[in-house]
Design a protein around this motif. Sequence first.
Motif, mmCIF file in Angstrom:
data_model
loop_
_atom_site.group_PDB
_atom_site.id
_atom_site.type_symbol
_atom_site.label_atom_id
_atom_site.label_comp_id
_atom_site.label_asym_id
_atom_site.label_seq_id
_atom_site.Cartn_x
_atom_site.Cartn_y
_atom_site.Cartn_z
ATOM 1 N N ALA A 1 0.740 -1.083 0.109
ATOM 2 C CA ALA A 1 -0.148 0.031 0.010
ATOM 3 C C ALA A 1 0.736 1.422 -0.111
ATOM 4 C CB ALA A 1 -0.839 -0.090 1.006
ATOM 5 N N LEU A 2 0.446 2.246 -0.610
ATOM 6 C CA LEU A 2 0.619 3.670 -0.523
ATOM 7 C C LEU A 2 -0.174 4.681 -0.460
ATOM 8 C CD1 LEU A 2 3.084 5.762 -1.317
ATOM 9 C CD2 LEU A 2 2.321 5.640 -3.675
ATOM 10 N N ALA A 3 -0.329 5.415 0.600
ATOM 11 C CA ALA A 3 -1.527 5.971 1.209
ATOM 12 C C ALA A 3 -1.489 7.573 0.752
ATOM 13 C CB ALA A 3 -1.810 5.679 2.648
ATOM 14 N N ASP A 4 -2.002 8.255 -0.044
ATOM 15 C CA ASP A 4 -2.075 9.671 0.012
ATOM 16 C C ASP A 4 -3.099 10.049 1.131
ATOM 17 O OD1 ASP A 4 -2.978 12.168 -0.761
ATOM 18 O OD2 ASP A 4 -3.961 11.762 -2.577
ATOM 19 N N GLY A 5 -2.090 10.817 2.005
ATOM 20 C CA GLY A 5 -2.915 11.572 2.982
ATOM 21 C C GLY A 5 -2.509 13.021 3.248
ATOM 22 N N VAL A 6 -2.064 13.351 1.894
ATOM 23 C CA VAL A 6 -1.568 14.854 1.928
ATOM 24 C C VAL A 6 -2.977 15.654 1.962
ATOM 25 C CG1 VAL A 6 -0.803 16.667 0.171
ATOM 26 C CG2 VAL A 6 0.194 14.324 0.075
ATOM 27 N N ARG A 7 -3.877 15.572 1.225
ATOM 28 C CA ARG A 7 -5.186 16.108 1.599
ATOM 29 C C ARG A 7 -6.128 15.004 1.780
ATOM 30 N NH1 ARG A 7 -6.663 20.368 -2.815
ATOM 31 N NH2 ARG A 7 -7.383 18.394 -3.894
ATOM 32 N N ALA A 8 -6.477 14.989 2.914
ATOM 33 C CA ALA A 8 -7.523 13.821 3.204
ATOM 34 C C ALA A 8 -8.862 14.231 3.319
ATOM 35 C CB ALA A 8 -7.193 13.138 4.565
ATOM 36 N N MET A 9 -9.841 13.182 3.467
ATOM 37 C CA MET A 9 -11.518 13.743 3.334
ATOM 38 C C MET A 9 -11.945 13.262 4.645
ATOM 39 S SD MET A 9 -14.534 12.077 0.922
ATOM 40 C CE MET A 9 -14.158 12.924 -0.455
ATOM 41 N N HIS A 10 -12.432 14.316 5.337
ATOM 42 C CA HIS A 10 -13.225 13.832 6.562
ATOM 43 C C HIS A 10 -14.578 14.503 6.704
ATOM 44 C CE1 HIS A 10 -12.536 18.010 8.834
ATOM 45 N NE2 HIS A 10 -12.560 18.379 7.535
ATOM 46 N N VAL A 11 -15.306 14.461 7.788
ATOM 47 C CA VAL A 11 -16.641 14.681 8.002
ATOM 48 C C VAL A 11 -17.761 13.556 7.656
ATOM 49 C CG1 VAL A 11 -18.483 16.479 7.925
ATOM 50 C CG2 VAL A 11 -16.243 17.186 8.001
#
Length: 328
Positions: A214-224
Amino acid sequence: MTDIPPAAPRVPVERGLPVALLSCPDYAAPRLRQAVFQVLESAGPRVGAGLRVLVKPNLLTARSLACAAPEVTAAACAWLLERGARVEVADSPGFGRAEDVARKIGLEAALRPLKLQVRALDRPVPVRLPLPEAPGRRGARFMVARRALECDLILSVPRVKAHSQMLLTLAVKNCFGCVSGLRKAFVHAREGRDPGCFADCLAALWAALPPVAALADGVRAMHVTGPSRGRPFALGLIGASPSAVALDEALCAVLGLAPAQTPLGAALERRKAEGCATAGWRAEYPLLRPCDFDARGFELPRELAHTSFHPARFVKSCVRRLWAACKP
């Protein structure tokens, strides 16, 4: 019908599992590419010449925040190609065709210099998935794309997102895209009535696939909320591991959660999946640790909205998917 036996551990139990986490504030080149290469060098999968790697980006729908950033997927492909891997990029989006979603979010253009194209995860094969025993529960059957079953390695590339049904969607949940086309709608309608059962299905699907890094893109995450209509959250993180489960547990730690607080994390723990700390696996952090990131303000759904098997809702969902797939 393909019967999948319980998966044997693919990494020796006596060894820890590397998880590389790195700060990355934005998607600007060349910083993003350098960050992706660094985490993959530190904790990526072992890749040799000729290895058949399926890069599985998170192409949910043609909204940029709903998908892994094109720059992240392209950098991962470049790293794999430099090591001689035979790379395919493919997905089966929830809405629309993989090729169309890739074009609209910019992934097609990002892959063009690498001479790669995005393919559809189609040509499904029936796979029977054994589930943990429970009253009234039987095994599930998923129609899984042949490309996903026949590769040597899957590199799951999710965006870190909240999820209205699973609380979070990370690297293991991203593997659900290996189920072909509208068949995902059938699974959501059939298994979504019981969130624990649906999570067990997802864990069984992960176990039935080839090894998943896995390689995760958490630079700009999504929340709410999520997985498609949430709000952006500047997490500033890139992460990698040869184990999708281990990376997911590390990302839960970044967000201040125990893995078992998510339905899928609990299902993986019930399965004693490789990568789970409760099953004796140990995460080793060659770069940053989860405590080095500030996720204060990241909001999760307050209540989980479980999918119910309502015929009108199911038909409406299928019509929406067909309409999205047919639009030019």
